[in-house]
Design an enzyme around this catalytic site. Structure first.
Site, PDB file in Angstrom:
ATOM      1  CG  ASP B   7     -10.583  25.578  -8.067  1.00  0.00           C
ATOM      2  OD1 ASP B   7     -11.675  25.253  -7.563  1.00  0.00           O
ATOM      3  OD2 ASP B   7     -10.325  26.743  -8.433  1.00  0.00           O
ATOM      4  CD  GLU B  68     -14.191  24.451  -4.912  1.00  0.00           C
ATOM      5  OE1 GLU B  68     -13.083  25.007  -4.803  1.00  0.00           O
ATOM      6  OE2 GLU B  68     -15.197  25.013  -5.389  1.00  0.00           O
ATOM      7  CG  ASP B 141      -8.964  29.322 -11.318  1.00  0.00           C
ATOM      8  OD1 ASP B 141     -10.165  29.094 -11.358  1.00  0.00           O
ATOM      9  OD2 ASP B 141      -8.466  30.417 -11.661  1.00  0.00           O
TER      10      ASP B 141
END
Lengths: 177, 177
Positions: B7, B68, B141
């Site tokens: 992330d 991501e 996260d």
């Protein structure tokens, strides 16, 4: 001062190396473009950009790297590739302990043409004149990378004076506190 | 299949390693966050992110890296740091020859919660349940990085089937042409 300028991009990443000091004629040491195939995987494209920038750093051993500052407000379709390529350039410089300076496109245009809204042709013409070249470097990304390096050489003395003034101010405050 | 999920972020870059195959219970192999100081130079922050991701890759030797997918439409103030950190993650993976997969936040949310608009708490709760953890990983996260890895393990079979179908289709066309 020897500066490597980077006009970041995944398809074409402009590179230009300029040597000189403010107020004296400048010398171009090299200019070119690192290209990656638009249909390649993104990870492989970033590796190719990294390899290309490393070769330029090895060949010219600059003292500073100047990279165009990317704004997210700009062209939404291309801004991601620009941000990613600029990250690779900053990473390569910082890994070698080289200072990284960021300049906005309008700072660069204003530095070399006098106007922050100058077009590509104007920037190319001034880069050609300032570096005493026979013709404007092609493609425009290569000329922009040279303009970034010139901009940095010319702005650095002012930035250094400002930093010294700020440091002196803080030192004075520290003594009188 | 062992997947390292990222992330991306400059201040906090979430990392999660998950092993398993679709349709079977999954195992968490590790979770954490690579942090860099907000007041450090951007180049040094990127070097710190690179070092952190390299350590995770060395420690867990994943077969795939899932990152991501960053959209420039999102929060304009933070999107640049996110794009830069994701570039470093993709670069580290591709340098080792590891395939990189990108998944959007809504694909990840839909994969683990059934809704592409699930909130952080819901994602954290499902990650906890799917990996049989005692509590949701903190910060968010870290949980998001695990969710990315899970999403990739679950989506990969469908993506592989699709790729095989497309390849078979082209092969058939090639023979009949």
């Amino acid at each position: 001062m020897r500066v490597l300028g980077v006009d970041p991009g995944l398809t074409r990443c402009g590179i230009g190396v300029v040597e000189g000091v403010a107020g004296r004629p400048l010398t171009m040491l090299g200019v070119g473009v690192v290209r990656t195939a638009a249909d390649a995987e993104i990870g492989d494209r970033l590796v190719a950009v990294e390899r290309g920038i490393e070769e330029w750093l090895d060949a010219h051993r600059p003292e500073m790297v100047a990279v165009e500052r990317v704004f997210s407000q700009h062209n939404v379709r291309t801004v991601m590739g620009t941000a990613q390529a600029s990250a690779v350039a900053m990473l390569c410089a910082a890994r070698r302990g080289l200072p990284v300076a960021l300049h906005t496109p309008s700072e660069v245009k204003a530095a070399v043409t006098g106007s922050g809204r100058a077009d590509k042709a104007q920037v190319g013409a001034m880069v050609t004149r300032l570096l005493r070249l026979d013709a404007p470097p092609k493609p425009a990304d290569a000329a922009d990378a040279l303009a970034l390096a010139i901009c940095h050489i010319w702005r650095a003395p002012a930035q250094n004076r400002l930093q010294r003034a700020v440091a002196a101010h803080h030192a004075t405050k520290g003594r009188t506190a």
